[in-house]
Design an enzyme around this catalytic site. Sequence first.
Site, PDB file in Angstrom:
ATOM      1  N   LYS A  23       0.844  -1.208   0.000  1.00 32.08           N
ATOM      2  CA  LYS A  23       0.000   0.000   0.000  1.00 32.08           C
ATOM      3  C   LYS A  23       0.878   1.257   0.000  1.00 32.08           C
ATOM      4  CE  LYS A  23      -1.628   1.555   4.122  1.00 32.08           C
ATOM      5  NZ  LYS A  23      -1.401   2.958   4.477  1.00 32.08           N
ATOM      6  N   ASN A  24       1.848   1.287   0.911  1.00 29.74           N
ATOM      7  CA  ASN A  24       2.618   2.513   1.095  1.00 29.74           C
ATOM      8  C   ASN A  24       3.625   2.758  -0.019  1.00 29.74           C
ATOM      9  OD1 ASN A  24       1.139   3.140   3.309  1.00 29.74           O
ATOM     10  ND2 ASN A  24       2.634   2.373   4.801  1.00 29.74           N
ATOM     11  N   ARG A  95      -3.059   9.706   4.247  1.00 35.81           N
ATOM     12  CA  ARG A  95      -1.842  10.449   4.548  1.00 35.81           C
ATOM     13  C   ARG A  95      -0.926  10.516   3.313  1.00 35.81           C
ATOM     14  NH1 ARG A  95       1.011  13.734   8.170  1.00 35.81           N
ATOM     15  NH2 ARG A  95       3.203  13.252   8.001  1.00 35.81           N
ATOM     16  N   ASP A 119      -4.112  11.883  13.213  1.00 36.86           N
ATOM     17  CA  ASP A 119      -4.989  10.728  13.117  1.00 36.86           C
ATOM     18  C   ASP A 119      -4.860   9.911  14.390  1.00 36.86           C
ATOM     19  OD1 ASP A 119      -2.605   9.387  12.758  1.00 36.86           O
ATOM     20  OD2 ASP A 119      -2.869   9.139  10.607  1.00 36.86           O
ATOM     21  N   ASP A 314       4.686  -0.436  12.188  1.00 34.66           N
ATOM     22  CA  ASP A 314       3.418  -0.968  11.681  1.00 34.66           C
ATOM     23  C   ASP A 314       3.196  -2.430  12.073  1.00 34.66           C
ATOM     24  OD1 ASP A 314       2.827   1.484  10.605  1.00 34.66           O
ATOM     25  OD2 ASP A 314       3.512   0.991   8.585  1.00 34.66           O
TER      26      ASP A 314
END
Length: 427
Positions: A23-24, A95, A119, A314
């Site tokens: 994803k990142n 983000r 967040d 994470d």
Amino acid sequence: MVQAFKVRGGHRLQGVVTVSGAKNSALKLMAVSLLAVGETTITHAPDIDDLDVMSELLVRLGCSVARDRNLGLVRIDVPQSLDHRAEYDLVRQIRASTALMGPLIARTGAVDIALPGGDAIGSRGVDMHMDALEALGASFTTEHGYLHATAANGLQGADIVFDFPSVGATENAVLAAVLAKGRTTITNAAREPEIADICEMLVAMGAHIDGIGTSSLTIDGVEQLSPVVHATVPDRIVAGTWAAAAVITAGDIFIENARSEHMALVLNKLEAMGAVVDRDAVSPNSAPAVRVRMDGRPSAVDVVTLPYPGFPTDLQPMMIALNAIASGAGMVTENLYESRFRFVHELARLGADVRTDGHHALVRGVESLSGAPVEATDIRAGAGLVLAGLVAEGETTVFGAHHVDRGYADFAENLRRLGADVQRADG
Ligand code: EPU
């Protein structure tokens, strides 16, 4: 709509799971595409909604975006002339939208972007992003919740030294510097595999970057870049989550498409807990895989989160979940986010014995957890709570499943395929 995972604990997970692109990385690769006029194709993109948000941001800038979620393809057609505004309704959702700043300033000489705000895991400033872009020639003002930046005289190479290796700030510095005039050096750059992935895509596009994968980057600006087809790096956090799932359930999982070299510390920690890890395994589908097996109860370990190659923040909630049922006690130190221990209070609802003091959490392992309703506050906390639910007696309902969906495509389906009793309850 209330979205939850209903987990009935007590099943050993066994089988094969395949990890998609990170994803990142994928979200940032979409921002990278802005740097070249024409059609960029990103492959191995994960099947998650955040990419739709980034697609919409790009569409509003003037791009055409076509996505095939099943094939993991994103095609972005970037016009010569781009708008430079990223609106709050989209920016607040991801983000990663801050990664638009560098490319937009480089391509259009300006950017208007909503301030991302904080967040559930922390305050998350953009001061380092701004400092880096200012060093390259941008000037910032803030008004009505938006950052406005212009680079009236274009961008010029500069020597950028980060106090802290911020992932997002490093990305923005690189994304602006590749089209700046002259040489940029970045010292104390973040060196996450997702940043190396971005740099490799940029090099394929024609950028000149030295030191990829290290904390010292040297970038010689070029006049223009060309669009490419680029495969997203596998998601080391999703892979690490499956590895933790194998350990917590005393299971045996082949993780296909995992890059063990990107998970060195994570796999070492799991071995220290008692897991048997084969980094060069071959799955029953004859594909290369990382195999993680566990017999019995893990031993607690200490974990300190740090920028890559340190232990990833994470995966911190997964390590707390593992320590919660381990023999002994482990100290988990969180150095990235001030609010990431919020989920500990939810874990306590399952019977975990965790005490936090500032950025330390002392986890004393208990023999068993007992199922209860809990609330996921962010992606990784949610995954950690589901893992805890896999070994809790009875039923655990993890509310806030939409957070987990942001990082894990088909999480419940994948868990079920491995033998877990997990249902989605949306209503
Ligand atoms: N920070 C600042 N000012 C800045 C930049 C960062 O104070 O200008 C602080 C942040 O507030 C945070 C810390 O520095 O406390 C780390 O921030 P960093 O810039 O390194 O991270 P990020 O780019 O905001 C990315 C991932 C996160 C991951 C971190 C660290 C994306 C979209 N997000 O965030 O992923 O935790 O790197 O590895 O790439 C997730 O996927 O669940 C997630 C939160």
